[in-house]
Design a protein around this motif. Structure first.
Motif, PDB file in Angstrom:
ATOM      1  N   ALA A 401       0.835  -1.211   0.000  1.00 17.06           N
ATOM      2  CA  ALA A 401       0.000   0.000   0.000  1.00 17.06           C
ATOM      3  C   ALA A 401       0.862   1.251   0.000  1.00 17.06           C
ATOM      4  N   LEU A 402       1.933   1.242   0.817  1.00 11.53           N
ATOM      5  CA  LEU A 402       2.848   2.384   0.814  1.00 11.53           C
ATOM      6  C   LEU A 402       3.517   2.551  -0.545  1.00 11.53           C
ATOM      7  N   GLY A 403       3.800   1.429  -1.209  1.00  9.35           N
ATOM      8  CA  GLY A 403       4.385   1.491  -2.548  1.00  9.35           C
ATOM      9  C   GLY A 403       3.447   2.131  -3.548  1.00  9.35           C
ATOM     10  N   ILE A 404       2.161   1.779  -3.480  1.00 10.24           N
ATOM     11  CA  ILE A 404       1.166   2.381  -4.380  1.00 10.24           C
ATOM     12  C   ILE A 404       1.105   3.890  -4.171  1.00 10.24           C
ATOM     13  N   ILE A 405       1.080   4.297  -2.900  1.00 16.95           N
ATOM     14  CA  ILE A 405       1.027   5.733  -2.600  1.00 16.95           C
ATOM     15  C   ILE A 405       2.298   6.421  -3.085  1.00 16.95           C
ATOM     16  N   ALA A 406       3.447   5.796  -2.896  1.00 18.77           N
ATOM     17  CA  ALA A 406       4.713   6.407  -3.323  1.00 18.77           C
ATOM     18  C   ALA A 406       4.749   6.601  -4.837  1.00 18.77           C
ATOM     19  N   VAL A 407       4.242   5.611  -5.590  1.00 21.83           N
ATOM     20  CA  VAL A 407       4.258   5.719  -7.055  1.00 21.83           C
ATOM     21  C   VAL A 407       3.303   6.792  -7.549  1.00 21.83           C
ATOM     22  N   VAL A 408       2.085   6.806  -7.016  1.00 20.58           N
ATOM     23  CA  VAL A 408       1.133   7.817  -7.487  1.00 20.58           C
ATOM     24  C   VAL A 408       1.587   9.210  -7.069  1.00 20.58           C
ATOM     25  N   ASN A 409       2.198   9.333  -5.875  1.00 24.54           N
ATOM     26  CA  ASN A 409       2.746  10.624  -5.461  1.00 24.54           C
ATOM     27  C   ASN A 409       3.860  11.082  -6.408  1.00 24.54           C
ATOM     28  N   ALA A 410       4.670  10.132  -6.878  1.00 24.08           N
ATOM     29  CA  ALA A 410       5.740  10.485  -7.815  1.00 24.08           C
ATOM     30  C   ALA A 410       5.158  11.030  -9.123  1.00 24.08           C
ATOM     31  N   ASN A 411       4.045  10.434  -9.569  1.00 24.83           N
ATOM     32  CA  ASN A 411       3.391  10.935 -10.785  1.00 24.83           C
ATOM     33  C   ASN A 411       2.880  12.358 -10.582  1.00 24.83           C
ATOM     34  N   MET A 412       2.282  12.604  -9.429  1.00 25.84           N
ATOM     35  CA  MET A 412       1.770  13.947  -9.132  1.00 25.84           C
ATOM     36  C   MET A 412       2.920  14.934  -8.953  1.00 25.84           C
ATOM     37  N   GLU A 413       3.978  14.491  -8.291  1.00 20.52           N
ATOM     38  CA  GLU A 413       5.136  15.361  -8.089  1.00 20.52           C
ATOM     39  C   GLU A 413       5.733  15.776  -9.436  1.00 20.52           C
ATOM     40  N   ALA A 414       5.784  14.840 -10.383  1.00 25.18           N
ATOM     41  CA  ALA A 414       6.309  15.167 -11.712  1.00 25.18           C
ATOM     42  C   ALA A 414       5.456  16.236 -12.384  1.00 25.18           C
ATOM     43  N   ALA A 415       4.140  16.143 -12.219  1.00 20.93           N
ATOM     44  CA  ALA A 415       3.253  17.154 -12.796  1.00 20.93           C
ATOM     45  C   ALA A 415       3.504  18.525 -12.177  1.00 20.93           C
ATOM     46  N   MET A 416       3.734  18.550 -10.873  1.00 21.52           N
ATOM     47  CA  MET A 416       3.995  19.819 -10.191  1.00 21.52           C
ATOM     48  C   MET A 416       5.333  20.405 -10.621  1.00 21.52           C
ATOM     49  N   ARG A 417       6.303  19.567 -10.926  1.00 18.56           N
ATOM     50  CA  ARG A 417       7.592  20.065 -11.411  1.00 18.56           C
ATOM     51  C   ARG A 417       7.454  20.686 -12.802  1.00 18.56           C
ATOM     52  N   VAL A 418       6.550  20.149 -13.618  1.00 17.41           N
ATOM     53  CA  VAL A 418       6.356  20.681 -14.970  1.00 17.41           C
ATOM     54  C   VAL A 418       5.935  22.142 -14.927  1.00 17.41           C
ATOM     55  N   ILE A 419       5.004  22.477 -14.014  1.00 19.56           N
ATOM     56  CA  ILE A 419       4.480  23.846 -13.991  1.00 19.56           C
ATOM     57  C   ILE A 419       5.288  24.780 -13.091  1.00 19.56           C
TER      58      ILE A 419
END
Length: 668
Positions: A401-419
């Motif tokens: 479960a922590l792995g799932i959260i870490a991966v989805v957070n990484a996807n969101m973090e990448a989006a925040m870095r774009v803008i």
């Protein structure tokens, strides 16, 4: 009840209603009615006994958005200059996935058989090389009638310089009974592919919006002023929206950004990053004193050059499904379980593990407190779904479960870095405003990953888009292509601005604004000579100053500039803004008891340094938290529309307008 302002955001599952009066707002959610979205609007207003008291209703509609995404728009034809009927398919000849040998291009919204050529031709100065041929026009209109076309887009070469031919064809098409969108009205700007695509989008969704808004106007009291949210973060009259429907394509996400700016400003923050996490996607945007716009957007893969808030979206949300790629790596999204069957925890048949299921396993989403207790989550199904992921990873369920959260957070973090980072802004200088159903669940961990020092959770994060609609100004955008070097552009620019300003002021006065409410914002699209892209720079009348600021903006955006290079004015832009009534959130006196009592405690699981850390988390009810109260994490804050997770080493404070401010309390 006195007259009030109402914001309505129609979503796929719920229609959100916010009623604002004297700084206080009331929230109501009702199930959407996809067959007729207006029905849920009227039912919701009836349920809160507000239908007869609505003075202004600002509506964000998904009618246009869904029509494009689902390819269910009006039967649309295109009339264009002879030899240019295939511009929609040729496009820019770019490959979105350059190494994909099986890539499939999107089919144009107008099939080739409904794209008609008319004999006419203008040169780049707008001079007629070939006069408009009436016989070819008559034949084109007849062919479209035979095909059963309802709406017609008109886009001629160089019509942005001289619209005479387009206006003649538009007049003839209207007389023939078609709904008409002409590029000289929708987007008088160069680049024939984007201009044609934008005009086709307007024609494709126009008849649907016209019928929908006409029906809604009829259902509302006659004295109610109906306004529609645009993609640029401002509202327009219903009448204008029926003619310029493409301006509403991203009204919901845009309203969320406006709402985030409104509540952040009430708490004293001007520089923010907005984080809107829903069931299937995450929308992020940057506000650097003012909301950032773009004119290079797409919807469903179709380009539009109409101004819209610069929002970056990724397929990561509460319903995003966890899976393994061919290399065995854990991935999350973009495939989603949707509203039905939904995550496994919904108990509606979904068996694949989602982000929601992982949050249930970790004790961050409480099965008995979901949606204010009106819906109970199935903990056992969530555990069973995540257990499949754990078995594949050879780990415990909690680690999976922590792995799932870490991966989805990484996807969101990448989006925040774009803008932010990729565009020259440091996230550490900003406050993260988290909203949507899942935003407050992930906000603190994302802020920590990016070094963002503070998180703001609005009072009603789940309906912030509807609040943003109430707070939105009236906005009208105008553009004119000029293509002149800056050295001798001043006379041309001022002449065009005078025309646009007169048009903008007249349009806003017709919409009921007063002279005192109207402000005019001027900007120029500039580029180095030979470039194929521009930057929009505000213009105050001094050409030398605007060139200097263009060089600085180019340096920040692209990492270099050349002050000795010649600069060209491509487009002149005007934004006519009608300020809304000075809305403000109610301010509260600090509570006498500054330490709230938790309702109870629960076990929530956090991770640090690859360790699973069960923690005793205090459970608070949001409505019982008052201004001035402070407390430490770990904690869970439950309310009807979301759950806020405060990890260990974070602290919370309720400010004077009811917003929740979260900050790191200690350093590791």
């Amino acid at each position: 009840m006195a007259s009030l302002l109402v914001g309505v955001d129609t979503g796929g599952t719920f229609t959100d209603i916010v009623l604002l009066q004297n700084g206080r707002f009331k929230v109501h959610k009702i199930l959407s009615t996809p067959d007729d979205p207006s029905r849920a609007v009227i039912q919701g207003l009836d349920a809160v006994q507000a239908l007869d008291d609505v003075r202004v209703l600002v509506h964000g509609s998904t009618v246009a958005t869904n029509a494009v995404l689902e390819h269910k728009g009006a039967r649309t034809g295109l009339i264009t200059t002879a030899g240019f009927r295939d511009v929609l398919e040729i496009g820019r000849q770019t490959r979105p996935r350059i190494y994909d040998l099986r890539v499939q291009k999107l089919p144009p919204l107008v099939p080739r058989k409904w794209r008609m050529e008319v004999i006419e031709r203008l040169n780049e100065r707008g001079e007629a090389i070939i006069a408009l041929d009436e016989a070819s026009l008559a034949q084109a209109l007849e062919n479209l009638h035979i095909a059963g076309v309802e709406s017609v887009a008109i886009s001629f070469l160089f019509s942005f310089v001289n619209p005479t031919h387009e206006r003649k064809v538009a007049h003839a098409a209207r007389d023939a009974g078609f709904s008409v969108s002409a590029s000289c009205d929708v987007l008088p700007e160069f680049r024939e592919f984007e201009r044609t695509s934008t005009t086709v989008l307007n024609a494709y969704v126009g008849p649907l919006m016209d019928r929908y808004l006409g029906h809604l106007e009829h259902a509302l009291p006659s004295r109610t002023s109906l306004r529609i949210m645009q993609s640029n973060g401002g509202s327009i009259s219903s009448e204008t929206a029926r003619q310029e429907a493409a301006r509403t394509l991203l009204s919901g996400p845009a309203a969320g950004v406006v709402g985030a700016a409104f509540v952040a400003r009430a708490s004293g923050f001007e520089q923010t990053i907005t984080l809107d996490i829903g069931g299937t996607s995450t929308d992020v945007a940057l506000i650097n004193g003012s909301i950032v716009e773009t004119t290079s957007g797409t919807l469903g893969g179709y380009p539009t050059r109409l101004p819209m808030i610069d929002i970056h979206t990724v397929g990561a949300g509460g319903g995003s499904i966890a899976w393994f790629d061919v290399g065995g790596a854990l991935r999350v999204g973009p495939r989603s379980s949707g509203a039905y069957p939904g995550p496994a925890a919904y108990g509606s048949g979904g068996e694949e593990a989602t982000v929601t299921d992982a949050n249930v396993v970790l004790g961050r989403l409480l099965p008995d407190a979901f949606l204010g207790g009106t819906m109970t989550l199935d903990r056992d199904r969530a555990h069973a779904a995540v257990a499949k992921i754990a078995e594949h990873m050879h780990t415990t369920i909690e680690e999976a479960a922590l792995g799932i959260i870490a991966v989805v957070n990484a996807n969101m973090e990448a989006a925040m870095r774009v803008i932010s980072v990729e565009r020259g802004s440091d996230p550490r200088d900003y406050t993260l405003v988290a909203f949507g159903g899942a935003g407050p669940l992930h906000a603190c961990e994302l802020a920590e990953a990016l070094g963002i020092p503070r998180v703001l959770i609005p009072t009603v994060p789940g309906v912030l888009s509807a609040l943003g609609m109430v707070a939105a100004d009236t906005l009208k955008d105008y553009v004119r292509t000029v293509m002149v070097p800056t050295e001798n552009a001043l006379e041309t620019v001022n002449s065009v601005l005078n025309e646009l300003e007169a048009q903008g002021r007249d349009d806003l006065l017709r919409e009921g604004l007063t002279e005192e409410q109207i402000s005019l914002e001027r900007s120029l699209d500039l580029r180095y000579v030979g470039q194929s892209y521009e930057l929009a720079i505000s213009f105050a009348g001094d050409m030398r100053d605007v060139v200097e600021r263009f060089n600085l903006a180019h340096e920040q955006r692209f990492g270099y500039s050349d002050p000795h290079e010649h600069v060209q004015v491509v487009n002149v832009r005007l934004k006519a803004r009608g300020r809304t009534d000075q809305l403000s959130l109610e301010r509260y006196n600090p509570a006498s008891n500054l330490t709230p009592e938790p309702k109870e405690t629960r076990i929530a699981i956090f991770g640090r340094d690859n360790q699973v850390l069960p923690q005793t988390a205090a459970l608070y009810e949001r409505e019982r938290l008052h201004a001035g109260m402070r407390f430490q994490g770990p904690a869970l804050i439950i309310q009807y529309d979301t759950t806020t997770v405060i990890p260990p080493l974070w602290q919370a404070q309720v400010d004077v307008v009811g917003n929740l401010l979260l900050e790191r309390s200690v350093e590791d």
